[in-house]
Design an enzyme around this catalytic site. Structure first.
Site: not given
Ligand SMILES: Nc1ncnc2c1ncn2[C@@H]1O[C@H](COP(=O)(O)OP(=O)(O)OP(=O)(O)O)[C@@H](O)[C@H]1O
Ligand SMILES: [Mg+2]
Length: 1020
Positions: A427, A425, A151-152, A204, A201
């Site tokens: 957790e 992902g 996550s995140g 999330s 996150n």
């Molecule tokens: N390529 C990137 N460039 C800039 N910031 C990013 C990038 N990837 C992720 N982030 C930052 O990280 C945060 C978390 O990313 P994201 O929501 O894609 O995570 P996730 O893997 O989908 O988590 P979850 O499993 O909780 O949904 C985003 O809100 C953003 O602020």
């Molecule tokens: Mg996500």
């Protein structure tokens, strides 16, 4: 483009890399430290369009110490600190969340990556997206991109970047743009309803998402389909400290227009709603609910939701908030009652009474009777929350369906798809519950799939290429998958059994059952089963699973409830009374009643994962592994321990080992040769043989040792990265020299081009001038000719009445020609229209005479046809006015021939001998004219003998017989007196004395006096 550009120039031999001067030669292969190499690369390379990045190694496969986790981390860290967040392991992309905006997602970047091979540019998510797309287009098969990480780690961001790339790079038309907008805007909507702030996150994803993007045969994105997995419904009614409910609730309260809030009975203060305040962080600095609301509001219309749908949707969100505020009080018997709850009026248009009954009583069916049993306060709260969860969960599914309807592609032609899997992902919280169990189970399944697909494909590649496969030891997590899902013995089966069995089943009895059935499993431990040391880390109600990614301790409390997800039957019935169309749709009356137990949550989830695995197995995989650099969401901070853990559980080292099993690098012969052919004079600029032979020749020139490479069927396999590095370094050196030569060639080419252009222009000018001069000359010549023609014409006109001569012949011919042409077009329609003949010009009066001749002699006299072509003259002798012609006159007595002239005047015909008139015949005394029917030229003029002055008839021979007689007939107006006779003609020698002229045909024309005294005329 460089390689194709350089293909056209010839090498300069002294600069050519050979086994003597090329850095690839064995002596130069002393393995330099990574640091040294990086520095060298840093000095030598241009910024981006090179095989390796400025920092670190862009493909882990090329890492010399590929088994070392530390080397792996070093490379990742080094790149991360240089904002190089992407690194490959072969075709797998490792992405480290930068936690800051990087300038690498512009349109320019997208253009750069479009249609370029992995190897050509630094790693990027666009490269992966583009390669998946191009492979799909060329092989016409389906693909999926599995994005995983905790996550995140950046999964959702990665999937958005891919979607944006396709939106920009795919062909666009009005219809396709429509689909593209929907695909893009489905994201903010689903994120609003399915994402929430968690401790890990701020955005999330609380549901798993698999999205198919459908492409037509031209690569246009024509549709899409979304599958959602296990929405974390419990968040609707409960949030841990520091966490929030789903975004949409806050967006509505913070951003909703005044009128809307009034209509929904809401206040603009999140603190007023129990379902929004449990985490105690309704406001988060990184989230702008107000502006997000606007985005979602707009997106809802784009994805085809009608205004009434949207109203109903907001009505549901508001109702859930109101529902959370319903308070129950205990009556004297301890049963729950509802007093003065303002909220009731805002609840989905359900009659108050029905709602009240539904929230405080449970309907029990006993035989044929229905009995309402009252709830305790706790029970009522539970039923209320269950209802809120059910409403939200079903509305979410409705929304996904609606989005799918708007993305549906009706065209039945075959499509290829790229699936994007952005799923929760792995957790691990301090307290992990049923949801984490499901999520982590899902990750185990995907890891299984990953192992199967990568190992399988790697193995297949070696087999296909005819190269011996060296098995790689790796941890197969099948044992954990079995522990969770095995029939009858797995945790899921035990949980379901406990949920469904009669009697008092609790979370603890479930725990005992597990201890009983799977107690000995190496990946399972509980407080009771653990050794002393481990026991200290476990509570009594906990069980621990040793996942492939690490240990996770789950608290069994709530497992049974959450798995049952029971919504009392009358809860559903209450919902059916709602006036809200979405709720009516979500709680249909056709739904199987509660007598038949619905599938438990975990079984539904397991089945949907089986379905997902089937979907994925049929497609070609691409992987994006997302890594979270630190827990604090901070840019520039790389937490070694945290990253090391993720590297381990994401199986990256194993993947690398598999990729490196035997060979660090492999490339199709064509691609390898295309890139490195400048390094060998035999292969540069063009290799005529097969690519494999070319590569063999090239590597021989470079001095590769036999144990450093293998030639497969279509690819070259290079065992050590250093071999490739040396080759690449040689190429870099060579490239600069080539570039200089290209520049020189190009400049020369340009100058030459200009010269050729100028020369051509000169030639064209000369030709043009010549052409113009020729035209002028011709024009003048025509003018002179015209002048001549004109003057000749005028001369002809002036002499038109003269006898035909050179001066007038052309003119007369012209007049004749033009008359005849006109005549041809104006012939009389019938033979009767004699008068309608076109009047000939005066110079053609002869024609009329000819016509007259024809009337007189045609078909009557033998030699007539010969006369047709002989023009008539006005006169044959000069002098007398009308007509004169020389004739031979035969004496009446003895028929002696004498030359005379016959002259026609207006009144009479004269026979003249020189200037002396020998006989004069008045036309009035001309009785007739006889001619024979034969070819002779004799004519006998018969005169009346009453006139004593007349000597008798005249026997004449005239070479121009037809002309003379025609003239006579016209001048004397004696058309009827000319007779064509046969045999003999009687004539009067003098009155009373007759003579004869006999006519006959013979071999020779003769005229003589016959014995009988007749004049005999023999003609041919
Ligand atoms: N390529 C990137 N460039 C800039 N910031 C990013 C990038 N990837 C992720 N982030 C930052 O990280 C945060 C978390 O990313 P994201 O929501 O894609 O995570 P996730 O893997 O989908 O988590 P979850 O499993 O909780 O949904 C985003 O809100 C953003 O602020
Ligand atoms: Mg996500």
């Amino acid at each position: 483009c460089l390689t194709s550009a350089v293909s056209n120039i010839q090498p300069v031999d002294q600069n050519w890399p050979t086994s003597q001067n090329c850095p690839v030669r064995p002596a130069g292969w002393i393995c330099k430290s990574l640091e040294e190499r990086c520095n060298r690369i840093l000095r030598n390379m241009e910024a981006s369009l090179t095989a390796r990045d400025r920092v670190g190694i862009q493909d882990f496969v090329l890492l010399d110490t590929y088994t070392s986790e530390t080397a792996f981390l070093d490379n990742l860290r080094k790149r991360f600190h240089e904002n190089l967040i992407y690194t490959y392991i072969g075709t797998l992309l490792v992405s480290v969340n930068p936690y800051k905006e990087l300038d690498i997602y512009s349109k320019k970047q997208m253009d750069t990556y479009m249609g370029v091979n992995f190897f050509e540019l630094p790693p990027h998510i666009y490269a992966l997206a583009d390669n998946a797309f191009r492979t799909m287009m060329s092989e016409f098969n389906n693909h999926f991109i599995l994005i995983s990480g905790e996550s995140g780690a950046g999964k959702t961001e990665a999937s958005k970047k891919i979607l944006q790339f396709y939106a920009v790079s795919c062909p666009s038309t009005k219809v396709l743009n429509n689909v593209r907008d929907r695909l893009l805007l489905s994201n903010p909507v689903l994120e609003a309803f399915g994402n929430a702030k968690t401790l890990k996150n701020d955005n999330s994803s609380r549901f798993g998402k698999y999205m198919d993007i459908q492409f037509d045969h031209q690569g246009g994105a024509v549709g899409g389909h979304i599958l959602s997995y296990l929405l974390e419904k419990s968040r609707v009614v409960h949030q841990n400290h520091g966490e929030r409910n789903f975004h949409i609730f806050y967006q509505l309260v913070e951003g909703g227009e005044e009128d809307l809030l009034r209509w929904l009975g809401l206040e603009r203060n999140c603190k007023h709603y129990r379902y929004l305040v449990q985490g105690k962080c309704a406001k988060v600095s990184s989230i702008n609910d107000k502006s997000d609301w606007k985005t979602v509001r707009k997106a809802l219309s784009v994805i085809d939701l009608s205004e009434s749908d949207i109203e109903n949707l907001f009505g549901i969100i508001a109702s859930v908030l109101h529902m959370g505020n319903i308070k129950f009080e205990a009556d004297a018997r301890g049963y729950a009652t509802l007093n003065n709850n303002q909220e009731m009026q805002w609840l989905l248009g359900i009659p108050n009474q029905v709602l009240q009954q539904g929230l405080t009583h449970r309907k029990i069916e006993a035989k044929s009777e229905e009995v309402f049993s009252p709830f305790s306060v706790d029970h009522a709260v539970y039923a209320r929350d269950a209802l809120a969860k059910a409403i939200y969960g079903r509305t979410f599914s409705w929304l996904v369906n609606k989005i799918n309807e708007s993305l549906a592609n009706m065209d039945s032609s075959r499509k290829t798809v790229i699936g994007l899997l952005d799923i929760y992902g792995f957790e691990v919280f301090s307290v992990n519950s049923f949801e984490q169990f499901c999520i982590n189970y899902c990750n185990e399944k995907l890891q299984q799939l990953f192992i199967e697909l990568t190992l399988k494909s790697e193995q297949e590649e070696y087999e296909m290429e005819g190269i011996e496969w060296e098995p790689v030891p790796y941890f197969n997590n099948k044992i954990i998958c079995d522990l969770v899902e095995e029939k009858f013995r797995g945790i899921i089966s035990l949980l379901d059994e406990e949920c469904l069995r009669p009697g008092e089943a609790t979370d603890l009895t479930f725990l005992e059952k597990m201890e009983d059935k799977i107690g000995g499993h190496p990946h399972f431990v509980t407080h009771k089963l653990a050794d002393q040391k481990t026991r200290k880390t476990l509570e009594r109600g906990d069980f621990r699973l040793l996942h492939y990614a690490g240990e996770v301790t789950y608290c069994v409390v709530g497992f049974l409830d959450k798995n049952n997800d029971l919504l009392y039957r009358n809860g559903k019935e209450v919902m059916r009374q709602s006036k809200n169309a979405i709720i009516k749709h979500c709680f249909p009356s056709t739904e199987p009643d509660s007598k038949r137990r619905p599938e438990t949550v975990v079984t539904q989830f397991k089945n949907s994962l089986v379905g997902l695995t089937e979907i994925l197995m049929m497609k070609e995989p691409w992987y994006v592994r997302c890594i979270k650099p630190n827990e604090a969401k901070q840019p520039g901070h790389f937490d070694d321990v945290l990253v090391r853990h993720q590297v381990k559980y994401l199986g990256l080292m194993e993947h690398l080992r598999v990729r490196r099993a035997g060979f660090a690098y492999r490339r199709k012969y064509e691609i390898f040769l295309q890139r490195y052919k400048p390094l060998c004079p035999d292969t540069w600029p063009n290799w005529k043989g097969t690519a494999a032979e070319g590569v063999r020749c090239l590597i021989k020139h470079l001095g590769y040792k036999s144990d450093e490479y293998k030639m497969g069927r279509t690819k070259i396999f290079i065992r050590h990265p250093r071999t490739l590095f040396a080759t690449e370094d040689a190429f870099q050196v060579c490239k600069h020299k080539l570039a200089t030569r290209i520049q020189a060639k190009y400049k020369g080419y340009k100058v030459k081009g200009n010269y050729v252009k100028q020369r051509e222009a000169g030639r064209i000018e000369t030709c043009w001038r010549g052409l113009m001069a020729r035209r002028e000359r011709q024009r003048r010549a025509w003018a002179v000719t015209d002048l001549l023609i004109c003057s000749r014409f005028i001369k002809g006109f002036m002499n038109r009445h003269q006898p035909a001569c050179t001066d007038n012949s052309e003119y007369l011919a012209y007049v004749r020609h033009s008359y005849l042409t006109r005549l041809k077009e104006n012939l009389p329609k019938t033979v009767l229209e004699k008068d309608s003949w076109l009047t000939p010009p005066p110079i053609l009066q002869e024609l009329l005479l000819k016509a007259q001749t024809s009337a007189l002699f045609k078909g009557k006299k033998e030699n007539y046809p010969f006369s047709v072509c002989r023009p008539f003259a006005d006169t044959r002798i000069s002098g007398p006015p009308q007509y004169s012609v020389p004739v031979v006159k035969y004496d009446r007595n003895g028929f002696r021939p004498r030359l005379r002239q016959l002259i026609f005047t207006q009144e009479a015909a004269y026979l003249v001998e020189e200037a002396k008139i020998k006989q004069w015949i008045d036309y009035s005394s001309l009785k007739g004219v006889s001619v024979s029917n034969l070819s002779d030229n004799f004519l006998i003029l018969h005169v009346t003998c009453d006139d004593s002055k007349q000597k008798g008839d005249l026997v004449l021979q005239c070479d121009f017989l037809f002309e003379a007689l025609t003239k006579l007939s016209v001048i004397a107006n004696k058309q009827n007196c000319i007779h064509v006779v046969q045999g003999s003609v009687r004539f009067d020698i003098q009155p009373g004395r007759e003579g004869f002229v006999d006519f006959k045909s013979g071999q020779e024309s003769m005229v003589y006096r016959a014995k009988n005294g007749h004049l005999m005329v023999v003609s041919l």
